[in-house]
Design a protein around this motif. Structure first.
Motif, PDB file in Angstrom:
ATOM      1  N   GLN A   1      -4.489   5.206  16.161  1.00  0.00           N
ATOM      2  CA  GLN A   1      -4.150   4.078  17.027  1.00  0.00           C
ATOM      3  C   GLN A   1      -3.052   4.379  18.031  1.00  0.00           C
ATOM      4  OE1 GLN A   1      -4.598   0.760  17.503  1.00  0.00           O
ATOM      5  NE2 GLN A   1      -6.380   0.378  16.239  1.00  0.00           N
ATOM      6  N   THR A   2      -2.438   5.543  17.921  1.00  0.00           N
ATOM      7  CA  THR A   2      -1.198   5.728  18.666  1.00  0.00           C
ATOM      8  C   THR A   2      -1.370   5.696  20.176  1.00  0.00           C
ATOM      9  OG1 THR A   2      -1.505   8.039  18.248  1.00  0.00           O
ATOM     10  CG2 THR A   2       0.167   6.911  16.933  1.00  0.00           C
TER      11      THR A   2
ATOM     12  N   VAL B   1      -5.718   2.469  -4.574  1.00  0.00           N
ATOM     13  CA  VAL B   1      -4.457   2.404  -3.855  1.00  0.00           C
ATOM     14  C   VAL B   1      -4.254   3.667  -3.032  1.00  0.00           C
ATOM     15  CG1 VAL B   1      -1.974   2.489  -4.200  1.00  0.00           C
ATOM     16  CG2 VAL B   1      -3.335   0.771  -5.384  1.00  0.00           C
TER      17      VAL B   1
ATOM     18  N   SER C   1      -5.590   5.769  10.146  1.00  0.00           N
ATOM     19  CA  SER C   1      -5.745   4.803  11.232  1.00  0.00           C
ATOM     20  C   SER C   1      -4.474   4.756  12.070  1.00  0.00           C
ATOM     21  CB  SER C   1      -6.080   3.420  10.676  1.00  0.00           C
ATOM     22  OG  SER C   1      -5.048   2.990   9.828  1.00  0.00           O
ATOM     23  N   THR C   2      -3.322   5.030  11.443  1.00  0.00           N
ATOM     24  CA  THR C   2      -2.070   5.085  12.175  1.00  0.00           C
ATOM     25  C   THR C   2      -2.155   6.121  13.281  1.00  0.00           C
ATOM     26  OG1 THR C   2      -0.943   4.608  10.135  1.00  0.00           O
ATOM     27  CG2 THR C   2       0.400   5.386  11.936  1.00  0.00           C
TER      28      THR C   2
ATOM     29  N   PHE D   1      -1.651  -3.562  14.092  1.00  0.00           N
ATOM     30  CA  PHE D   1      -1.191  -2.862  15.289  1.00  0.00           C
ATOM     31  C   PHE D   1      -0.944  -3.817  16.451  1.00  0.00           C
ATOM     32  CE2 PHE D   1      -3.352   0.171  12.679  1.00  0.00           C
ATOM     33  CZ  PHE D   1      -2.465   1.244  12.688  1.00  0.00           C
TER      34      PHE D   1
ATOM     35  N   ASN E   1       5.327   7.383  18.361  1.00  0.00           N
ATOM     36  CA  ASN E   1       4.713   6.566  19.400  1.00  0.00           C
ATOM     37  C   ASN E   1       3.914   5.397  18.860  1.00  0.00           C
ATOM     38  OD1 ASN E   1       5.674   7.632  21.750  1.00  0.00           O
ATOM     39  ND2 ASN E   1       4.216   9.335  21.680  1.00  0.00           N
TER      40      ASN E   1
ATOM     41  N   VAL F   1       0.826  -1.210   0.000  1.00  0.00           N
ATOM     42  CA  VAL F   1       0.000   0.000   0.000  1.00  0.00           C
ATOM     43  C   VAL F   1       0.863   1.265   0.000  1.00  0.00           C
ATOM     44  CG1 VAL F   1      -1.570   1.313   1.454  1.00  0.00           C
ATOM     45  CG2 VAL F   1      -2.020  -1.082   1.012  1.00  0.00           C
TER      46      VAL F   1
ATOM     47  N   SER G   1       5.022   3.568  24.581  1.00  0.00           N
ATOM     48  CA  SER G   1       6.087   3.080  23.702  1.00  0.00           C
ATOM     49  C   SER G   1       7.262   2.527  24.509  1.00  0.00           C
ATOM     50  CB  SER G   1       6.555   4.186  22.768  1.00  0.00           C
ATOM     51  OG  SER G   1       7.095   5.237  23.512  1.00  0.00           O
TER      52      SER G   1
ATOM     53  N   LEU H   1      -4.979   4.213   5.687  1.00  0.00           N
ATOM     54  CA  LEU H   1      -4.001   3.593   6.578  1.00  0.00           C
ATOM     55  C   LEU H   1      -3.300   4.650   7.414  1.00  0.00           C
ATOM     56  CD1 LEU H   1      -2.861   0.608   6.893  1.00  0.00           C
ATOM     57  CD2 LEU H   1      -0.822   1.607   5.904  1.00  0.00           C
TER      58      LEU H   1
ATOM     59  N   ARG I   1      -2.440   0.943  24.846  1.00  0.00           N
ATOM     60  CA  ARG I   1      -1.892  -0.347  24.444  1.00  0.00           C
ATOM     61  C   ARG I   1      -2.494  -1.360  25.388  1.00  0.00           C
ATOM     62  NH1 ARG I   1       2.961  -2.485  26.386  1.00  0.00           N
ATOM     63  NH2 ARG I   1       3.852  -0.488  26.895  1.00  0.00           N
TER      64      ARG I   1
ATOM     65  N   SER J   1      -6.585   3.733  -0.035  1.00  0.00           N
ATOM     66  CA  SER J   1      -6.204   2.867   1.083  1.00  0.00           C
ATOM     67  C   SER J   1      -4.970   3.411   1.790  1.00  0.00           C
ATOM     68  CB  SER J   1      -5.984   1.430   0.621  1.00  0.00           C
ATOM     69  OG  SER J   1      -5.531   1.389  -0.685  1.00  0.00           O
ATOM     70  N   ALA J   2      -4.070   4.074   1.026  1.00  0.00           N
ATOM     71  CA  ALA J   2      -2.893   4.659   1.667  1.00  0.00           C
ATOM     72  C   ALA J   2      -3.325   5.735   2.649  1.00  0.00           C
ATOM     73  CB  ALA J   2      -1.965   5.245   0.614  1.00  0.00           C
TER      74      ALA J   2
END
Lengths: 455, 343
Positions: free
Chosen positions: B24-25, B10, B20-21, A400, A302, A248, B81, B17, B28, B13-14
């Motif tokens: 999500q940070t 493409v 979503s990155t 993730f 992070n 991707v 992290s 993504l 945990r 979706s990039a």
């Protein structure tokens, strides 16, 4: 040498030339033969090395695709599996409340000693089982009790019934049956007690312990508490997520960069500088990208450690120059007449490239992209630095989640302390990785052959 | 054109993504462990059993890197992290506690999980070793005391050190300095062996410390930075090599290597529990107190690890080779975890 006198031309007859040629012919042919034999020797030597490698890996690894399993009639005894009814979500119940109830129920199931079911069943086939309880516990690998639990969780109706199951035996039994440990060693150096060896002998003579295809190798994640059930599923999914990220990110970015540089960018010092640097980037050792990933993606952004998303980003960086270089050389190979014809018919530059040049370049671009992805798939070094060499016992559900990757799993199994079992398992993992790489490369070759155009 | 659709897909979706990155940070839900490769097998087994027994928590993830490496990661700070637990085969050093505090890690909960023996082992086709701490010191030292003077290490064969040792070349594979095992090896074998010489006792404390730990550099002592498998590979390549292993590693490879006695005691579970075998040490993990209650299951995992079910006699961890804690100790440690008693 004597200098020929100017006026008298040397008499060169066909005979003398013939003689000269004949005299040198043997020497020249010999040189050719020597060169050819050196070349052939080099080819043979490299083939021999590859062959040795493959024979070594396959002879060690192929047996690991089958592993010993014991066939037992497991009676899900209601006395042992004594649990309350499986919760069903009521119409007016919220999802959270139901989940809470479900977890409570699963915890209750977790307290059941599923080992009892296994040992009860073993006692039926081994008459002297009761005297050797500790040995009895070690016949079936410890992870199988969770397989039984999962069967109950999925379908509580199984309680009270008998099922014939193939359960994996302990890793050391597999080692013993495959002859991976010297059977003549004294008891003190054996992993199995004399009683267990006697039982294993008896059970395999009865046909209860058999070598069966190891689905565990493909369906399970890694395991350390139940070594026989360690599998590649977690690592495979981790690798798959990473490859998705690479496809991707690296592929569209690389193709776009290549189209711009090749077709649109003016030729000046700046683009020269960019070009040189892309080539440099392609030569950067992969471990450097790992360091970069650890400090930038984990340290700054992070992102979670040991996650395929970070691995994918790092591998994307690594694959990017490969994709750019492959795409550029494909675009270069398209004859300028195609562009000129399109431009001559009034197409804009953009139209000429996207309607005419790019479709012709697609097979080459795909080949480059697939080779780039295959390279990324086999890469382990950068992943070690972003925490992907951790032990992960579950299959990741998203990019993730923590996970390992196939090449790293090979590294991890190589370090496992039960060498007798994991030497074969490691080679099996190598075979799986090799098979994936070879099929990706074959796909690339097939695409190239199928869509290749000659000008 | 299909190409345009493909490009759109493409690109879309990039973008998805990358969004979503960002989303999500934070947060945990998996416990992250790293550190000692001696503790790693035990920690992994505990993690797996924990994941299988607690449906509401995810299976903790266990990394290696050596005790020092793990504690360095542990002390990098507080936040998702950074790791939650550092495994260590030695107690945390005051300097490491300082480093932790400097980075905002103030609540370090020490958890002792059991004991482990360190064994000297050689290939089964090599000679039998009956080692004394003195022998090991003489085999690895840069200089040895002789007749009141310190001379460059003259020994090249074990039999030159002591007649009772096999007549084979000295080649010692010891853990690298990133391993906690190294510290125990030095503290329990090398230094006592060194201190047995009158010449060393005459030195000042600092000088004696330096003298005892100075290693020969002629290639007869090899530091192994990796795992015990690497040490085993060294033994397989060189018949004369003697390696330093954990007892549990030896137990899993009894058909390939045999152990040396130290001071006349064979290393076994029983001799270590009885305190007869001199080279044993406690194993630890350190929990980041700041993460308890933030990372789900952290407290439960720590408690589960030291529970009798997980690491007592007859438990999965004992089967993996861990030497269990005494019951009194166990109760004390559990109490400390519940009270979040910090260093």
């Amino acid at each position: 040498m004597k200098v020929a006198e100017p006026l008298i031309k040397p008499v060169i007859t066909a005979g003398t030339v013939q003689q000269k040629v004949n005299a040198s012919l043997a020497r020249r042919h010999r040189k050719e033969r020597v060169f050819k034999s050196f070349g052939l020797a080099a080819v043979l030597a490299s083939l021999a090395l590859v062959l040795i490698l493959f024979i070594n890996i396959f002879s060690k690894g192929l047996p690991a695709f089958w592993q010993s399993a014991i066939t037992l009639d497991i009676y899900f005894d209601p006395q042992v599996v004594n649990i309350s009814e499986k919760p069903v979500q009521a119409a007016n119940e919220s999802d959270n409340a139901f989940r809470q109830r479900d977890i409570e129920w699963q915890t209750e199931v977790g307290f059941i000693n599923f080992n009892r079911l296994i040992t009860d069943s073993l006692e039926k086939v081994l008459p002297d089982a009761r005297q050797h309880r500790r040995d009895l516990q070690r016949i079936v690998t410890s992870g199988e009790r969770f397989a039984l639990r999962d069967m109950v969780v999925q379908d509580p109706g199984i309680i009270g019934q008998t099922r014939t199951l193939h359960l994996l035996t302990d890793a050391n039994i597999d080692v013993w049956l495959k002859g991976n440990i010297d059977r003549s060693l004294p008891d003190a150096m054996q992993q199995l007690s004399p009683k267990m060896r006697e039982w294993v002998q008896q059970l395999s003579e009865q046909g209860l312990i058999q070598n069966r295809f190891s689905f565990a190798l493909f369906m399970n994640a890694d395991s350390r508490s139940s070594l026989a059930s360690a599998g590649l599923a977690g690592a495979f999914m981790g690798s798959l997520y990473m490859m998705l990220v690479v496809i991707v990110l690296a592929v569209p970015m690389g193709v776009a960069a290549a189209i711009y540089l090749e077709e649109f960018a003016p030729k000046n010092r700046f683009t020269d500088f960019v070009e040189v640097n892309i080539n440099n980037l392609a030569a950067v050792p992969s471990i450097v990208f790992g360091l970069l990933g650890a400090s930038v993606f984990i340290g700054w952004f992070n992102l979670p450690m040991s996650a395929p998303i970070v691995g994918g980003l790092v591998l994307s960086l690594m694959t990017l120059p490969t994709v750019i270089i492959a795409t550029r050389s494909t675009l270069k190979a398209i004859p300028p007449s195609i562009r000129q014809a399109a431009l001559g018919l009034g197409a804009s530059k953009m139209q000429a490239i996207f309607h005419h040049v790019l479709p012709l370049a697609i097979p080459g671009i795909l080949t480059g992209a697939i080779l780039g992805v295959a390279q990324a798939l086999g890469e382990a070094a950068p992943l070690l630095l972003i925490g992907m060499k951790s032990f992960v016992a579950s299959v990741p559900g998203s990019p993730f989640d923590q996970s390992t990757a196939l090449p790293v799993q090979i590294f991890l199994w190589q370090g496992n302390e039960l060498r007798n079992f994991f030497e074969a398992r490691t080679s099996a993992a190598i075979i799986v990785l090799l098979a994936l790489m070879i099929s990706l490369n074959a796909l690339a070759i097939w695409l190239r052959k199928k869509y290749e155009k000659r000008w | 054109m299909t190409l345009n659709n493909l490009t759109k897909l493409v690109l879309a979706s990039a973008v998805a993504l990358s969004f979503s990155t960002v989303a999500q940070t934070s947060g945990r839900d998996t416990i992250q462990v790293a550190g000692s490769s001696t503790v790693l097998p035990f920690s992994s087994v505990a993690a797996e059993e924990f994941g299988n027994n607690f449906a509401q928590f995810k299976t903790p993830v266990v990394g290696s890197g050596g005790s020092s490496g793990g504690l360095r990661q542990f002390c990098q700070g507080v936040g998702t992290s950074t790791i939650d637990i550092a495994n260590s085969s030695r107690p945390i050093r005051p300097a490491e506690v300082e480093a932790c505090k400097a980075n905002g890690v103030n609540q370090i909960v020490e958890v002792k999980i059991g004991y482990d023996g360190i064994v000297f082992a050689s290939r089964i086709d090599a000679g039998d070793f009956k080692l004394e701490p003195k022998h090991v010191f003489l085999a690895q030292a840069a200089q040895v005391p002789q007749n009141g003077k310190m001379v460059a290490n003259p020994y090249t064969r074990w039999s030159q050190i002591d007649k009772s040792l096999p007549d084979q070349a000295i080649l010692l594979a010891i853990p690298g300095s990133n391993h906690g095992t190294r510290e125990v090896y030095e503290e329990k074998v090398v230094v006592p062996g060194c201190q047995s010489f009158a010449e060393v006792k005459a030195l000042s404390k600092d000088d004696a410390g330096k003298f005892c730990l100075a290693m020969r550099t002629d290639g007869r002592v090899v530091e192994i930075a990796g795992d015990y498998t690497e040490t085993l590979a060294r033994l397989q390549a060189q018949k004369d090599a003697v390696g330093v292993f954990g007892l549990s590693f030896y137990e899993a490879n009894r058909d390939r290597i045999k152990v040396a006695t130290v001071s006349g005691v064979v290393p076994t579970l029983d001799s270590i529990i009885a305190g007869e075998y001199p080279v044993s040490r406690p194993l630890f993990f350190y929990v980041k107190g700041e993460h308890i209650g933030v990372v789900p299951g952290l407290q439960q995992f720590a408690e589960y690890f030291v529970s009798d079910a997980a690491s007592g006699f007859g438990s999965p961890l004992e089967a993996a080779g861990l030497i269990p804690l005494a019951d009194g100790e166990r109760a004390e440690i559990l109490k400390n975890i519940r009270a979040k008693k910090t260093l």
